[in-house]
Motif scaffolding. Structure first.
Motif, PDB file in Angstrom:
ATOM      1  N   SER A 186      36.759  68.460  58.767  1.00 38.69           N
ATOM      2  CA  SER A 186      38.092  68.966  58.472  1.00 38.69           C
ATOM      3  C   SER A 186      38.056  69.820  57.217  1.00 38.69           C
ATOM      4  O   SER A 186      37.419  69.452  56.230  1.00 38.69           O
ATOM      5  CB  SER A 186      39.064  67.796  58.275  1.00 38.69           C
ATOM      6  OG  SER A 186      39.123  67.009  59.434  1.00 38.69           O
TER       7      SER A 186
ATOM      8  N   SER B 225      39.042  71.559  53.703  1.00 34.54           N
ATOM      9  CA  SER B 225      39.707  71.032  52.512  1.00 34.54           C
ATOM     10  C   SER B 225      40.334  72.173  51.736  1.00 34.54           C
ATOM     11  O   SER B 225      39.757  73.259  51.650  1.00 34.54           O
ATOM     12  CB  SER B 225      38.705  70.306  51.614  1.00 34.54           C
ATOM     13  OG  SER B 225      37.664  71.182  51.241  1.00 34.54           O
TER      14      SER B 225
ATOM     15  N   LYS C 101      37.488  68.137  65.777  1.00 30.06           N
ATOM     16  CA  LYS C 101      37.851  67.651  64.448  1.00 30.06           C
ATOM     17  C   LYS C 101      38.832  68.599  63.758  1.00 30.06           C
ATOM     18  O   LYS C 101      39.730  68.154  63.041  1.00 30.06           O
ATOM     19  CB  LYS C 101      36.591  67.475  63.598  1.00 30.06           C
ATOM     20  CG  LYS C 101      35.715  66.307  64.024  1.00 30.06           C
ATOM     21  CD  LYS C 101      34.524  66.127  63.096  1.00 30.06           C
ATOM     22  CE  LYS C 101      33.680  64.931  63.501  1.00 30.06           C
ATOM     23  NZ  LYS C 101      32.499  64.768  62.608  1.00 30.06           N
TER      24      LYS C 101
ATOM     25  N   ASP D 284      42.176  67.861  65.234  1.00 23.43           N
ATOM     26  CA  ASP D 284      42.704  66.630  64.632  1.00 23.43           C
ATOM     27  C   ASP D 284      43.385  66.952  63.302  1.00 23.43           C
ATOM     28  O   ASP D 284      44.482  66.461  63.013  1.00 23.43           O
ATOM     29  CB  ASP D 284      41.579  65.625  64.379  1.00 23.43           C
ATOM     30  CG  ASP D 284      40.997  65.048  65.660  1.00 23.43           C
ATOM     31  OD1 ASP D 284      41.635  65.191  66.716  1.00 23.43           O
ATOM     32  OD2 ASP D 284      39.897  64.467  65.585  1.00 23.43           O
ATOM     33  N   TRP D 285      42.700  67.737  62.471  1.00 23.50           N
ATOM     34  CA  TRP D 285      43.236  68.084  61.149  1.00 23.50           C
ATOM     35  C   TRP D 285      44.510  68.914  61.275  1.00 23.50           C
ATOM     36  O   TRP D 285      45.493  68.680  60.554  1.00 23.50           O
ATOM     37  CB  TRP D 285      42.181  68.853  60.360  1.00 23.50           C
ATOM     38  CG  TRP D 285      42.622  69.285  59.001  1.00 23.50           C
ATOM     39  CD1 TRP D 285      42.764  68.496  57.896  1.00 23.50           C
ATOM     40  CD2 TRP D 285      42.984  70.604  58.589  1.00 23.50           C
ATOM     41  NE1 TRP D 285      43.191  69.249  56.819  1.00 23.50           N
ATOM     42  CE2 TRP D 285      43.334  70.551  57.214  1.00 23.50           C
ATOM     43  CE3 TRP D 285      43.038  71.831  59.246  1.00 23.50           C
ATOM     44  CZ2 TRP D 285      43.742  71.675  56.505  1.00 23.50           C
ATOM     45  CZ3 TRP D 285      43.433  72.957  58.545  1.00 23.50           C
ATOM     46  CH2 TRP D 285      43.782  72.872  57.189  1.00 23.50           C
TER      47      TRP D 285
ATOM     48  N   ALA E 280      48.230  68.770  59.544  1.00 23.57           N
ATOM     49  CA  ALA E 280      48.386  69.736  58.444  1.00 23.57           C
ATOM     50  C   ALA E 280      49.205  70.964  58.807  1.00 23.57           C
ATOM     51  O   ALA E 280      49.445  71.812  57.943  1.00 23.57           O
ATOM     52  CB  ALA E 280      47.005  70.180  57.956  1.00 23.57           C
TER      53      ALA E 280
ATOM     54  N   GLU F 194      46.621  74.408  52.137  1.00 19.72           N
ATOM     55  CA  GLU F 194      46.088  74.207  53.481  1.00 19.72           C
ATOM     56  C   GLU F 194      46.052  75.511  54.276  1.00 19.72           C
ATOM     57  O   GLU F 194      45.230  75.660  55.190  1.00 19.72           O
ATOM     58  CB  GLU F 194      46.926  73.157  54.234  1.00 19.72           C
ATOM     59  CG  GLU F 194      46.597  71.716  53.887  1.00 19.72           C
ATOM     60  CD  GLU F 194      47.227  71.253  52.585  1.00 19.72           C
ATOM     61  OE1 GLU F 194      46.978  70.108  52.186  1.00 19.72           O
ATOM     62  OE2 GLU F 194      47.985  72.048  51.964  1.00 19.72           O
TER      63      GLU F 194
END
Length: 378
Positions: free
Chosen positions: A5, A7, A207, A210-211, A215, A225
């Protein structure tokens, strides 16, 4: 394509598109347009710059870019087109090419595409043909352009018979993605651009998806983000472009949702009825639903993709397109003009689940037609 994910980070990020001696950087972060002159001066000392932009973008950003270029000692001129997909036409190409010639832009100079995907595609194509090839810089100001169309060298215009059917592969020499410029976008355009962000998770990075599910609100509202999402998208696309620059292999994966979406865009007359990202959103949902119909992915994945895009505020069904569309046979005619068609056989990007897209060749047209007929009725 797998990654952890993303950052958030406060500093501008650099993503490299590795294409040998034609490699280039994508600079990502807020406030970068104010420093674009210094970047261009370092990249191409002594070059003049012709800025191609549209009337709406010019109101917000042209002055900033012109001032930055002037501060770096760069002479510039501007070609301002009308906003909207209709500018990606023969008439729009003539306006830009003749403008570049009138401005006496030479091969050692630069074209600067300042705007969204329409401006980038049109300016890049004009740069590819004027004087048999001018270098150009992409300064994308829409989310869709920052994460997709500004990267990878696809340029072109639309034909009345289909989207992006006239064009060339012509790589930029630099991409400057000022994420602060996205604050000037209408909410609808920002959401439409987000569809291309979601695409990277749906096609090859579970993944990342998912993030994004957690977000997306911060990405839309413009927190750190957003920079992370743009960087993750560009990193994913850069890797695919480096492997397959001219779309002879897995670069076609980037067209997840686009075969259906382009047909809907053409059916809506390339108008404000359906923005490109909105067409992609519907197209991705159709691609997942058709994959499930063929037994390739689970219904849960279909629902998950659709619910995420709906939560963002994107359309997900054919019936979400306002106004009349061609009948099913008309849509099939438009699909048959898709660039991925080979020897008359349909090629679709299908999926085995979230993050597991693949290129499916020789897709049965009768099956697609029956599926579309059912989706229209629904």
């Amino acid at each position: 394509m797998t990654a952890a994910s993303p950052s958030p980070a406060a500093d501008p990020r650099l993503v490299r598109v590795e294409l040998g001696n034609r490699a280039y950087d994508i600079a990502i972060g807020p406030g970068l347009l104010a420093g674009i002159g210094a970047r261009i001066a370092a990249l191409r000392p002594g070059a003049r710059v012709a800025i191609v932009t549209d009337r709406n973008v010019a109101q917000h950003h042209l002055g900033t870019v012109e001032a930055s270029l002037a501060a770096a000692g760069i002479t510039s001129s501007a070609i301002v087109i009308e906003p909207g997909e209709s500018a990606k036409s023969y008439a729009g190409l003539q306006q830009v090419t003749e403008g570049l010639i009138a401005a006496r832009i030479e091969r050692r100079d630069l074209v600067l595409a300042l705007g969204g995907g329409v401006v980038g595609d049109l300016a890049g194509f004009a740069a590819s043909v004027v004087r048999r090839g001018l270098d150009f810089v992409q300064a994308p100001t829409s989310l869709l352009a920052q994460v997709d169309s500004s990267v990878g060298g696809k340029t072109g215009i639309n034909s009345p018979q289909g989207k992006n059917l006239i064009g060339a592969f012509h790589q930029p020499v630099l991409v400057v993605a000022d994420t602060g410029a996205l604050d000037t976008l209408p909410a609808r355009e920002l959401r439409a651009g987000y569809a291309e962000v979601a695409k990277y998770g749906l096609l090859g990075d579970a993944k990342l998806f998912d993030w994004l599910e957690g977000a997306w609100r911060e990405i839309v509202t413009g927190s750190a983000e957003r920079v992370a999402a743009v960087a993750a998208s560009c990193t994913a696309k850069a890797a695919i472009v480096a492997r397959d620059e001219t779309e002879t292999g897995d670069r076609a994966l980037l067209n997840l949702g686009h075969t259906f979406g382009h047909a809907l865009e053409a059916g809506a007359g390339y108008s404000q009825r359906l923005l490109h990202g909105e067409g992609v959103s519907i197209g991705m949902c159709l691609a997942f639903a058709y994959s499930a119909r063929l037994g390739l992915c689970s219904g849960q994945d279909v629902v998950r993709a659709q619910r995420h895009l709906e939560a963002v505020g994107l359309p997900t069904r054919i019936s979400d397109v306002p106004g009349e569309l061609p009948d099913t046979d008309g849509l099939m005619t438009l699909i048959a003009q898709d660039k991925k068609v080979s020897r008359g056989q349909l090629t679709f990007i299908l999926t085995r689940g979230i993050g597991e897209a693949f290129v499916a060749k020789d897709v049965d047209a009768a099956s697609v037609r029956a599926f579309l007929e059912e989706m229209r009725a629904a």
